[in-house]
Design a protein around this motif. Sequence first.
Motif, PDB file in Angstrom:
ATOM      1  N   MET A   1       1.342  -0.892  -0.226  1.00 58.43           N
ATOM      2  CA  MET A   1       0.230  -0.251  -0.439  1.00 58.43           C
ATOM      3  C   MET A   1       1.033   1.448  -0.444  1.00 58.43           C
ATOM      4  O   MET A   1       1.644   1.334   0.911  1.00 58.43           O
ATOM      5  CB  MET A   1      -1.224  -0.161   1.283  1.00 58.43           C
ATOM      6  CG  MET A   1      -2.228   0.984   1.182  1.00 58.43           C
ATOM      7  SD  MET A   1      -3.290   1.032  -0.025  1.00 58.43           S
ATOM      8  CE  MET A   1      -4.280  -0.347   0.344  1.00 58.43           C
ATOM      9  N   GLU A   2       0.515   2.168  -1.315  1.00 55.40           N
ATOM     10  CA  GLU A   2       1.229   3.289  -1.289  1.00 55.40           C
ATOM     11  C   GLU A   2       0.407   4.800  -0.368  1.00 55.40           C
ATOM     12  O   GLU A   2      -0.460   4.897  -0.862  1.00 55.40           O
ATOM     13  CB  GLU A   2       1.590   3.741  -2.483  1.00 55.40           C
ATOM     14  CG  GLU A   2       2.715   2.500  -3.239  1.00 55.40           C
ATOM     15  CD  GLU A   2       3.711   2.218  -2.491  1.00 55.40           C
ATOM     16  OE1 GLU A   2       4.444   3.241  -2.216  1.00 55.40           O
ATOM     17  OE2 GLU A   2       4.674   1.294  -2.787  1.00 55.40           O
ATOM     18  N   GLU A   3       1.739   5.206   0.350  1.00 50.92           N
ATOM     19  CA  GLU A   3       1.231   6.696   0.626  1.00 50.92           C
ATOM     20  C   GLU A   3       1.113   8.038   0.370  1.00 50.92           C
ATOM     21  O   GLU A   3       2.563   7.643   0.217  1.00 50.92           O
ATOM     22  CB  GLU A   3       1.175   6.555   2.506  1.00 50.92           C
ATOM     23  CG  GLU A   3       0.612   5.276   3.370  1.00 50.92           C
ATOM     24  CD  GLU A   3      -0.938   5.445   3.566  1.00 50.92           C
ATOM     25  OE1 GLU A   3      -1.845   6.059   3.566  1.00 50.92           O
ATOM     26  OE2 GLU A   3      -1.920   3.752   3.297  1.00 50.92           O
ATOM     27  N   SER A  49      -2.885   0.951  -3.754  1.00 48.19           N
ATOM     28  CA  SER A  49      -2.218  -0.500  -3.702  1.00 48.19           C
ATOM     29  C   SER A  49      -2.313  -0.856  -5.130  1.00 48.19           C
ATOM     30  O   SER A  49      -2.945  -0.870  -6.188  1.00 48.19           O
ATOM     31  CB  SER A  49      -3.572  -1.611  -3.648  1.00 48.19           C
ATOM     32  OG  SER A  49      -2.854  -2.487  -3.697  1.00 48.19           O
ATOM     33  N   VAL A  50      -1.092  -0.812  -5.892  1.00 50.72           N
ATOM     34  CA  VAL A  50      -0.452  -1.053  -6.805  1.00 50.72           C
ATOM     35  C   VAL A  50       0.328  -2.439  -6.983  1.00 50.72           C
ATOM     36  O   VAL A  50       0.503  -3.456  -6.114  1.00 50.72           O
ATOM     37  CB  VAL A  50       0.480  -0.153  -7.383  1.00 50.72           C
ATOM     38  CG1 VAL A  50      -0.333   1.518  -7.834  1.00 50.72           C
ATOM     39  CG2 VAL A  50       1.958   0.167  -6.608  1.00 50.72           C
ATOM     40  N   TYR A  77       5.508  -2.481  -5.713  1.00 47.25           N
ATOM     41  CA  TYR A  77       5.540  -4.104  -4.641  1.00 47.25           C
ATOM     42  C   TYR A  77       6.782  -3.822  -4.699  1.00 47.25           C
ATOM     43  O   TYR A  77       7.929  -3.587  -5.199  1.00 47.25           O
ATOM     44  CB  TYR A  77       4.828  -5.042  -5.604  1.00 47.25           C
ATOM     45  CG  TYR A  77       3.363  -5.786  -5.347  1.00 47.25           C
ATOM     46  CD1 TYR A  77       3.772  -6.828  -5.448  1.00 47.25           C
ATOM     47  CD2 TYR A  77       2.434  -4.761  -5.022  1.00 47.25           C
ATOM     48  CE1 TYR A  77       1.875  -7.029  -5.900  1.00 47.25           C
ATOM     49  CE2 TYR A  77       1.512  -5.406  -4.900  1.00 47.25           C
ATOM     50  CZ  TYR A  77       1.418  -6.469  -4.554  1.00 47.25           C
ATOM     51  OH  TYR A  77      -0.018  -7.180  -4.218  1.00 47.25           O
ATOM     52  N   PRO A  78       6.697  -4.494  -3.045  1.00 47.43           N
ATOM     53  CA  PRO A  78       8.780  -4.489  -2.353  1.00 47.43           C
ATOM     54  C   PRO A  78       9.427  -5.607  -3.469  1.00 47.43           C
ATOM     55  O   PRO A  78       8.659  -6.632  -3.864  1.00 47.43           O
ATOM     56  CB  PRO A  78       8.171  -4.886  -1.196  1.00 47.43           C
ATOM     57  CG  PRO A  78       7.011  -5.229  -1.289  1.00 47.43           C
ATOM     58  CD  PRO A  78       5.700  -4.617  -2.103  1.00 47.43           C
ATOM     59  N   ILE A  79      10.258  -5.531  -3.422  1.00 50.97           N
ATOM     60  CA  ILE A  79      11.503  -6.044  -4.425  1.00 50.97           C
ATOM     61  C   ILE A  79      11.217  -7.204  -3.698  1.00 50.97           C
ATOM     62  O   ILE A  79      11.483  -8.693  -4.242  1.00 50.97           O
ATOM     63  CB  ILE A  79      12.853  -5.501  -4.324  1.00 50.97           C
ATOM     64  CG1 ILE A  79      12.481  -4.093  -4.892  1.00 50.97           C
ATOM     65  CG2 ILE A  79      13.387  -6.418  -4.850  1.00 50.97           C
ATOM     66  CD1 ILE A  79      14.413  -3.412  -4.328  1.00 50.97           C
TER      67      ILE A  79
END
Length: 284
Positions: A1-3, A49-50, A77-79
């Motif tokens: 989730m990106e803020e 959310s991507v 997304y995190p690596i």
Amino acid sequence: MEELYFPEPAAIGASYYTVEYFDQDTNSFQPFVYNDEILQPDYNNLSLSVSNNLTLRLHAVTNDNKTYYSNTLEVGYPIKEVNFSGYSLDQSVYISDVMVPYVGFGLDFSLTIYDISGDENILLEEGYSYQWYRLNPYTFEQTKIEGATNHKYITTEEDIGYYNLIRVTMDEADSGDYIQVISISLVKKPIEIINFEKTNNGITLEFDYRFDIQDNLNIVFYDQDYNELKINSIEVLNDGASYHFKVDLTGDETIYINLDGNSFVLVSKEVGHMMQGGEINLKD
């Protein structure tokens, strides 16, 4: 989730923003569609959310037809994908020589984390951080404890009346994942009876700490045969930490008292340790 955070559109004379992403196929920015609609926030923040890496920007047209573009932001997304495996929260007396729930007791958190991004799970020994918080028992508001960034924590006077919580967070460069675990033990101040006076309708007790009788008070009196005695009322006296308990003590030689609240607990100090509760010999 990106803020995402940005100024209100009204601050630049616009009614809303249009979120845009860089399209590799057209080599240009295009409107970002979210839940089948073009994303056009009219406020100052956004949770997004991507499912892949994207380059985003904001596009705004003001009420007088001026066009603005924001800086670009890389999201995605995190690596690293991780798994928080078995954990434990030790609160034993051996940590600080103080027993739960008395202020000064220690907490020691251990956790196993695996990187599960590849074909084989890899045990991680770095790439994450600890942070302890105080947790309000009524509102569940979390307050960061400054400097408490180790797996071990010793409770202090500032923790009295609160739960403690630890959060373990992966480095943002790898993964935004985190886990948090709550200690279900409220931190309490141990208090003692320092004086008493039997009266014609009960007993007055003086403590070494003035507590709030609205502090989720739990109090029980027992006679020498451990029969519960009915407390008819409690009066807070003006002299220090004294309270009058209206209770029928006819024929009682000894009474036992259990008393605690969210922030304190009555104890009797024995050799080398403390016992919860108090005992009063009325024959003396």
